[in-house]
Design a protein around this motif. Structure first.
Motif, PDB file in Angstrom:
ATOM      1  N   TYR A 125      19.272  -3.511   5.881  1.00  0.00           N
ATOM      2  CA  TYR A 125      19.752  -3.598   4.717  1.00  0.00           C
ATOM      3  C   TYR A 125      18.962  -4.521   3.740  1.00  0.00           C
ATOM      4  CZ  TYR A 125      23.227  -6.267   2.441  1.00  0.00           C
ATOM      5  OH  TYR A 125      24.395  -6.821   1.655  1.00  0.00           O
ATOM      6  N   TYR A 126      19.523  -4.143   2.457  1.00  0.00           N
ATOM      7  CA  TYR A 126      18.778  -4.501   1.516  1.00  0.00           C
ATOM      8  C   TYR A 126      19.589  -5.158   0.055  1.00  0.00           C
ATOM      9  CZ  TYR A 126      14.416  -2.945   3.221  1.00  0.00           C
ATOM     10  OH  TYR A 126      13.573  -2.949   4.356  1.00  0.00           O
ATOM     11  N   SER A 127      20.528  -4.177  -0.029  1.00  0.00           N
ATOM     12  CA  SER A 127      21.517  -4.978  -0.849  1.00  0.00           C
ATOM     13  C   SER A 127      22.828  -3.672  -0.579  1.00  0.00           C
ATOM     14  CB  SER A 127      21.339  -4.062  -2.376  1.00  0.00           C
ATOM     15  OG  SER A 127      21.759  -4.813  -3.071  1.00  0.00           O
ATOM     16  N   ARG A 138       5.682  -6.553  -3.311  1.00  0.00           N
ATOM     17  CA  ARG A 138       5.111  -7.013  -1.599  1.00  0.00           C
ATOM     18  C   ARG A 138       6.560  -7.735  -1.160  1.00  0.00           C
ATOM     19  NH1 ARG A 138       0.057  -7.961  -1.311  1.00  0.00           N
ATOM     20  NH2 ARG A 138      -1.153  -7.888  -3.369  1.00  0.00           N
ATOM     21  N   TYR A 139       6.894  -7.661   0.210  1.00  0.00           N
ATOM     22  CA  TYR A 139       8.088  -8.274   1.254  1.00  0.00           C
ATOM     23  C   TYR A 139       7.559  -9.161   1.405  1.00  0.00           C
ATOM     24  CZ  TYR A 139      10.455  -3.826   0.062  1.00  0.00           C
ATOM     25  OH  TYR A 139      11.078  -3.212  -0.355  1.00  0.00           O
ATOM     26  N   GLY A 140       5.763  -9.063   1.991  1.00  0.00           N
ATOM     27  CA  GLY A 140       5.537 -10.143   3.353  1.00  0.00           C
ATOM     28  C   GLY A 140       5.857 -11.514   3.452  1.00  0.00           C
ATOM     29  N   ASN A 179       3.011   4.710   8.769  1.00  0.00           N
ATOM     30  CA  ASN A 179       2.381   5.009   7.572  1.00  0.00           C
ATOM     31  C   ASN A 179       1.962   4.024   6.352  1.00  0.00           C
ATOM     32  OD1 ASN A 179       4.924   4.390   7.467  1.00  0.00           O
ATOM     33  ND2 ASN A 179       5.643   6.349   6.430  1.00  0.00           N
ATOM     34  N   GLN A 180       2.899   2.686   6.383  1.00  0.00           N
ATOM     35  CA  GLN A 180       2.519   1.861   5.595  1.00  0.00           C
ATOM     36  C   GLN A 180       1.563   0.783   5.663  1.00  0.00           C
ATOM     37  OE1 GLN A 180       7.390   1.889   5.179  1.00  0.00           O
ATOM     38  NE2 GLN A 180       7.222   1.085   3.627  1.00  0.00           N
ATOM     39  N   THR A 181       0.854   1.048   7.033  1.00  0.00           N
ATOM     40  CA  THR A 181       0.386   0.291   7.291  1.00  0.00           C
ATOM     41  C   THR A 181      -1.243   0.140   7.589  1.00  0.00           C
ATOM     42  OG1 THR A 181       0.912  -0.467   9.330  1.00  0.00           O
ATOM     43  CG2 THR A 181       1.584  -1.782   7.928  1.00  0.00           C
ATOM     44  N   VAL A 194      13.655  -6.094  -6.827  1.00  0.00           N
ATOM     45  CA  VAL A 194      13.503  -4.910  -7.234  1.00  0.00           C
ATOM     46  C   VAL A 194      15.129  -4.231  -8.074  1.00  0.00           C
ATOM     47  CG1 VAL A 194      12.767  -2.732  -8.027  1.00  0.00           C
ATOM     48  CG2 VAL A 194      11.278  -4.701  -7.257  1.00  0.00           C
ATOM     49  N   TRP A 195      15.624  -4.663  -6.347  1.00  0.00           N
ATOM     50  CA  TRP A 195      17.127  -4.182  -5.917  1.00  0.00           C
ATOM     51  C   TRP A 195      17.903  -5.551  -6.185  1.00  0.00           C
ATOM     52  CZ3 TRP A 195      14.670  -1.831  -1.243  1.00  0.00           C
ATOM     53  CH2 TRP A 195      13.137  -0.368  -1.419  1.00  0.00           C
ATOM     54  N   GLN A 196      19.224  -4.792  -6.442  1.00  0.00           N
ATOM     55  CA  GLN A 196      20.440  -5.949  -6.751  1.00  0.00           C
ATOM     56  C   GLN A 196      20.193  -6.721  -5.149  1.00  0.00           C
ATOM     57  OE1 GLN A 196      24.268  -3.967  -8.256  1.00  0.00           O
ATOM     58  NE2 GLN A 196      23.431  -5.788  -9.556  1.00  0.00           N
TER      59      GLN A 196
END
Ligand code: BG6
Length: 476
Positions: free
Chosen positions: A310-312, A436-438, A16-18, A345-347
């Motif tokens: 896992y992001y934070s 962006r993450y890439g 869905n995101q790509t 954007v996140w801790q």
């Protein structure tokens, strides 16, 4: 033989995101296709007022993605150049069954994924396949109310069976659902749920959860009959919750927060609902509609591994009146004053990854698999024709070092590490390309302008060395 010999180093994306090309080759509309950009994007959808389903917006980022539908071949070439041995992607249900109710599958949709799997095989890249990643045919939402309806269980199981049978020669690792625990936070995206005013939302969310858990178990049951080599994973948005202080009330609050977040993996790993839920359901007037056989099915068809994003970390306080809150990829959390400011954007909390790995391994004693981790930032800029994303390299390096320590010093069993959004993609929470993450940059803006050409960022070359050295480069 060490853990590193079979370790899967890779990246991850979702359909869905790509993919974009939302109506190509017979594909049907999905919930993700009709989401506006933030700020209304994550709101609950109410049917008795102007709502997301009936509004029209001037631009839908989900319909454009990053153009993967057209570029998958050259993208896989880039992944091969990067040296990764694994790649997580999802299949879009509505490419295979455009409304979700067709008698037979859409061959053009199946062919698209077969082409991808062939290309991955040619490049010796192991696919990790999510069968449902935050998208479902919109038709099923309108007709049945999404996963609230038990009818959707059979339709999904039929879709998953078609996919597993068709790709049995190509795919070993299957993840039936992405982050099932997100139903509680983003019920429209996670389960196609819509509400009417004054209804018991929690009851609806747990009913939908029961249906996804049941569908998950049925897919595992059928999958094991199709191919006994298949491995099935539960996928969780994971984040260890810290107490804000060592006050027992804060510690208990953090404990409770984790307890509720882990219900979804508890059922998928242990095959039964945790005991405390009976009281919780009673207190909240939740009366699950179940059938006797459901509990046997859940019990007999548990997962082989536990995968997670896992992001934070998160943080919890008993009385939160005057504490600052911050955003996460789940619900807002208390701001942790010990975590440094960053480009994210996140801790950012790399040690939190090691803690989370230990928490999950202690609880389940099942092989773990990090299938999402990465830095989402607005800071990528071209300078002299390159993107010098040292902040992304730092983020990844610190997280990966903690991952290695969790395995080597704490004894956690780990299948692999898949970096999220390895090719820039449309964010779920904001609907933007510019978050962006890439490691691979995509030339497209938030309104779909741009060439969609790919560029290697500095982090691409750095990760290439990490993968090539099987992680040793992290400690150079
Ligand atoms: C995870 C999802 O929750 O978070 C991904 O599985 C998502 O699909 C990722 O992209 C990052 O979140 P966001 O909102 O930055 O896209």
């Amino acid at each position: 033989m060490t853990w590193k010999d079979s370790f899967l180093w890779g990246g991850a994306i979702s359909a869905n995101q790509t993919e974009g090309h939302f109506n190509a080759d017979g594909r049907g509309l999905t919930n993700f296709d009709i989401l506006p950009m933030e700020p209304k994007r994550l709101d609950d959808v109410y049917l008795d007022q102007d709502n997301i389903i009936n509004q029209s917006y001037h631009f839908y980022s989900g319909r454009h993605g990053n153009n993967f539908y057209e570029t998958y071949e050259s993208d896989i070439e880039l992944l091969a150049e990067l040296g990764v041995n694994s790649f997580r992607l999802s299949v879009a249900w509505s490419r295979i069954f455009p409304t979700g109710e067709e008698e037979s599958p859409n061959e053009r949709g199946l062919q698209f994924y077969e082409n991808i799997f062939k290309k991955l095989k040619e490049k010796k890249i192991e696919p990790i396949v999510t069968i449902s990643h935050f998208d479902m045919p919109l038709y099923l939402i309108k007709k049945y109310g999404g996963w609230f309806s038990r009818k959707v269980v059979d339709l999904y199981v039929n879709y998953a069976t078609v996919v597993m049978k068709r790709f049995s020669d190509y795919v070993q690792y299957w993840i039936p659902f992405n982050e099932m625990n997100m139903i509680m936070h983003i019920p429209f995206i996670g389960a196609g749920l819509t509400f009417t005013k004054n209804e018991n939302k929690l009851a609806k969310k747990y009913q939908a959860t029961h249906h996804q858990l049941l569908a998950n178990a049925k897919v595992i049951q059928i999958g094991r009959q199709i191919n006994s080599n298949f491995k099935f994973g539960c996928m969780m948005a994971a984040a260890k919750t810290y107490p804000y202080t060592c006050k027992p009330e804060d510690v208990f609050s953090a404990f409770e927060s984790d307890k509720y977040n882990l219900i979804f993996s508890d059922v998928q790993v242990k095959g039964k609902y945790p005991n405390f839920l009976a009281t919780f359901f009673e207190k909240n007037q939740i009366h699950l509609q179940t059938e006797q056989e459901d509990f046997e099915i859940l019990k007999n068809n548990t997962v082989d591994f536990l995968s997670f994003s896992y992001y934070s970390s998160a943080c919890s306080v008993a009385k939160d009146s005057d504490v600052e809150k911050v955003k996460t990829n789940g619900p807002d959390t208390v701001k942790n004053p010990y975590l440094p400011a960053s480009n994210s954007v996140w801790q950012v909390d790399p040690l939190g990854l090691r803690i989370t790995l230990n928490q999950l391994y202690d609880r389940y004693e099942l092989p773990l698999f990090i299938v999402e981790n990465g830095l989402g930032t607005y800071d990528d800029q071209f300078v002299d024709g390159r993107i010098h994303d040292d902040y992304r390299v730092n983020y990844l390096k610190e997280h990966l070092k903690n991952m290695v320590l969790a395995v080597e010093e704490d004894g956690v069993e780990l299948i692999g590490y898949l970096m999220w959004g390895i090719i820039d993609l449309v964010s779920v929470s904001e609907g933007k390309m510019s978050k962006r993450y890439g490691l691979i940059y995509v030339d497209a803006d938030d309104q779909g302008h741009g060439t969609y050409k790919r560029y290697r960022k500095d982090s691409f070359y750095w990760y290439q060395k990490v993968v090539e050295s099987n992680g040793d480069y992290l400690f150079d």
